[in-house]
Write a protein that holds these residues in place. Structure first.
Motif, PDB file in Angstrom:
ATOM      1  N   GLY A   1      -6.475  -1.891  -4.519  1.00  0.00           N
ATOM      2  CA  GLY A   1      -7.470  -0.849  -4.737  1.00  0.00           C
ATOM      3  C   GLY A   1      -8.285  -0.449  -3.528  1.00  0.00           C
ATOM      4  N   TYR A   2      -8.023  -1.039  -2.354  1.00  0.00           N
ATOM      5  CA  TYR A   2      -8.731  -0.633  -1.139  1.00  0.00           C
ATOM      6  C   TYR A   2      -8.256   0.759  -0.744  1.00  0.00           C
ATOM      7  CZ  TYR A   2     -10.528  -0.702   3.626  1.00  0.00           C
ATOM      8  OH  TYR A   2     -11.189  -0.401   4.782  1.00  0.00           O
ATOM      9  N   ILE A   3      -9.178   1.703  -0.558  1.00  0.00           N
ATOM     10  CA  ILE A   3      -8.845   3.102  -0.293  1.00  0.00           C
ATOM     11  C   ILE A   3      -9.402   3.536   1.060  1.00  0.00           C
ATOM     12  CG2 ILE A   3      -9.295   5.486  -1.017  1.00  0.00           C
ATOM     13  CD1 ILE A   3      -9.355   4.436  -3.903  1.00  0.00           C
TER      14      ILE A   3
ATOM     15  N   ALA B   1       0.849  -1.193   0.000  1.00  0.00           N
ATOM     16  CA  ALA B   1       0.000   0.000   0.000  1.00  0.00           C
ATOM     17  C   ALA B   1       0.883   1.240   0.000  1.00  0.00           C
ATOM     18  CB  ALA B   1      -0.901   0.011   1.227  1.00  0.00           C
TER      19      ALA B   1
ATOM     20  N   GLU C   1      -9.605   7.391   3.061  1.00  0.00           N
ATOM     21  CA  GLU C   1      -9.284   8.802   2.906  1.00  0.00           C
ATOM     22  C   GLU C   1      -9.946   9.621   3.999  1.00  0.00           C
ATOM     23  OE1 GLU C   1     -12.074   9.417  -0.818  1.00  0.00           O
ATOM     24  OE2 GLU C   1     -11.191  11.320  -0.209  1.00  0.00           O
TER      25      GLU C   1
ATOM     26  N   GLU D   1      -3.935   3.754  -0.133  1.00  0.00           N
ATOM     27  CA  GLU D   1      -4.496   2.850  -1.139  1.00  0.00           C
ATOM     28  C   GLU D   1      -3.626   1.616  -1.242  1.00  0.00           C
ATOM     29  OE1 GLU D   1      -6.120   2.780  -5.745  1.00  0.00           O
ATOM     30  OE2 GLU D   1      -5.232   4.602  -4.945  1.00  0.00           O
TER      31      GLU D   1
ATOM     32  N   TYR E   1      -4.741   9.831   3.300  1.00  0.00           N
ATOM     33  CA  TYR E   1      -5.150   8.948   2.202  1.00  0.00           C
ATOM     34  C   TYR E   1      -4.250   7.725   2.187  1.00  0.00           C
ATOM     35  CZ  TYR E   1      -6.606   7.586  -2.534  1.00  0.00           C
ATOM     36  OH  TYR E   1      -7.110   6.919  -3.615  1.00  0.00           O
TER      37      TYR E   1
END
Length: 94
Positions: free
Chosen positions: A83-85, A65, A87, A79, A77
């Motif tokens: 694709g796990y985000i 990540a 924020e 990621e 933020y």
């Protein structure tokens, strides 16, 4: 500082308690789990729902990540490579 949420793909796998000084691009360290963590930038601009943050520190978490930290705020933020985000969505003034 624990990063991740229940059942995320990096909960309890990748985390670090600190960013060691001096903060400079290319600095590496190893977290308690043996993962090599690296500062990849000290000048990223990151846009989140909470606003735009300039001169963020970008930290590569061992290829799992990327985390972005704003001075005086903390992580704004992140990621994962899958694709796990996460924020920052809101700031409160005290």
């Amino acid at each position: 500082m624990r990063i991740g949420t229940k059942d995320s793909d990096y909960d309890d796998v990748l985390w670090f308690d600190y960013i060691p000084y001096p903060i400079k691009k290319g600095k590496k360290w190893t977290n308690d789990d043996g993962v090599t963590v690296k500062i990849t930038s000290t000048s990223k601009t990151v846009k989140t729902k909470a606003g735009t943050f300039k001169n963020c520190i970008a930290v590569d978490g061992g290829g799992y990540a990327t985390f972005y930290y704003a001075k005086g705020i903390g992580m704004v933020y992140s990621e994962t490579k899958s694709g796990y985000i996460e924020e920052l969505v809101k700031l409160k003034n005290k």
